[in-house]
Scaffold this active site. Structure first.
Site, PDB file in Angstrom:
ATOM      1  N   ARG A  58      32.126  31.044  39.314  1.00 26.26           N
ATOM      2  CA  ARG A  58      32.166  31.740  40.600  1.00 26.26           C
ATOM      3  C   ARG A  58      31.368  33.033  40.584  1.00 26.26           C
ATOM      4  O   ARG A  58      30.886  33.484  41.626  1.00 26.26           O
ATOM      5  CB  ARG A  58      33.618  31.955  41.031  1.00 26.26           C
ATOM      6  N   GLU A  95      43.866  34.128  29.274  1.00 29.96           N
ATOM      7  CA  GLU A  95      45.316  34.165  29.403  1.00 29.96           C
ATOM      8  C   GLU A  95      45.932  32.789  29.186  1.00 29.96           C
ATOM      9  O   GLU A  95      47.116  32.662  28.956  1.00 29.96           O
ATOM     10  CB  GLU A  95      45.747  34.753  30.757  1.00 29.96           C
TER      11      GLU A  95
END
Length: 171
Positions: A58, A95
């Site tokens: 993105r 994460e």
């Protein structure tokens, strides 16, 4: 700006893994007004850079538009295995797992260039920190990271310090 981003962000629970609250900016990027406002604001903070570096995937969308507005080049920082050799690579933690970023080792002179890294979301900071290390290892001077959305509770800003971070919306 923050309200516009919030109104066009979709939240998806447990994606890509359980416990992650994914922030999908696709509706923002598909909205003419939203995309124009976001890329204009990011171009304003990236002014003066020699090169915009967009992070896969993105960050390519936003970074390319920012680079076009500024009249600069755009370097695509790719996920591992997407570029032909030789490459420079940087491994890092997410994460929800581990990943690798790569840039071409040949064909693009980065030494001494002023670079702004652009991405969609700053979460734990692993991706931006890896992108910065990769660019600096190549001789670039990374002056700023600019993101659309920052998830402040995950400590990403600390992970990229002392690199300045500009976010258009912080939650």
């Amino acid at each position: 700006m923050a309200e516009l981003i919030a109104s066009l962000t979709r939240e998806i629970a447990d994606f890509p893994t359980a416990g992650i609250q994914f922030k999908d900016l696709t509706p923002l990027f598909a909205d003419r007004r939203g995309f124009t406002a976001v890329t204009g604001a990011l171009a304003g903070v990236a002014a003066g850079a020699d090169l915009i570096a967009g992070v896969d995937a993105r960050g390519f969308v936003v970074g390319g538009a920012v680079a076009a507005r500024l009249g600069t080049g755009m370097l695509a920082i790719r996920k591992g295995g997407k570029l032909p050799p030789p490459v420079r690579a940087e491994h890092y933690d997410l994460e929800y797992g581990t990943a690798t970023l790569e840039i071409p080792a040949d064909g693009i002179e980065l030494a001494g260039r002023s670079v702004v890294i652009v991405d969609d979301v700053l979460a734990t900071g692993g991706t931006l920190a890896a992108a910065r290390r990769l660019l600096e290892y190549s001789g670039a001077h990374v002056t700023l990271a600019a993101v659309v959305l920052e998830l402040a509770g995950l400590g990403g800003r600390d992970a990229v310090a002392p690199l300045p971070v500009h976010s258009l919306r912080c939650v």
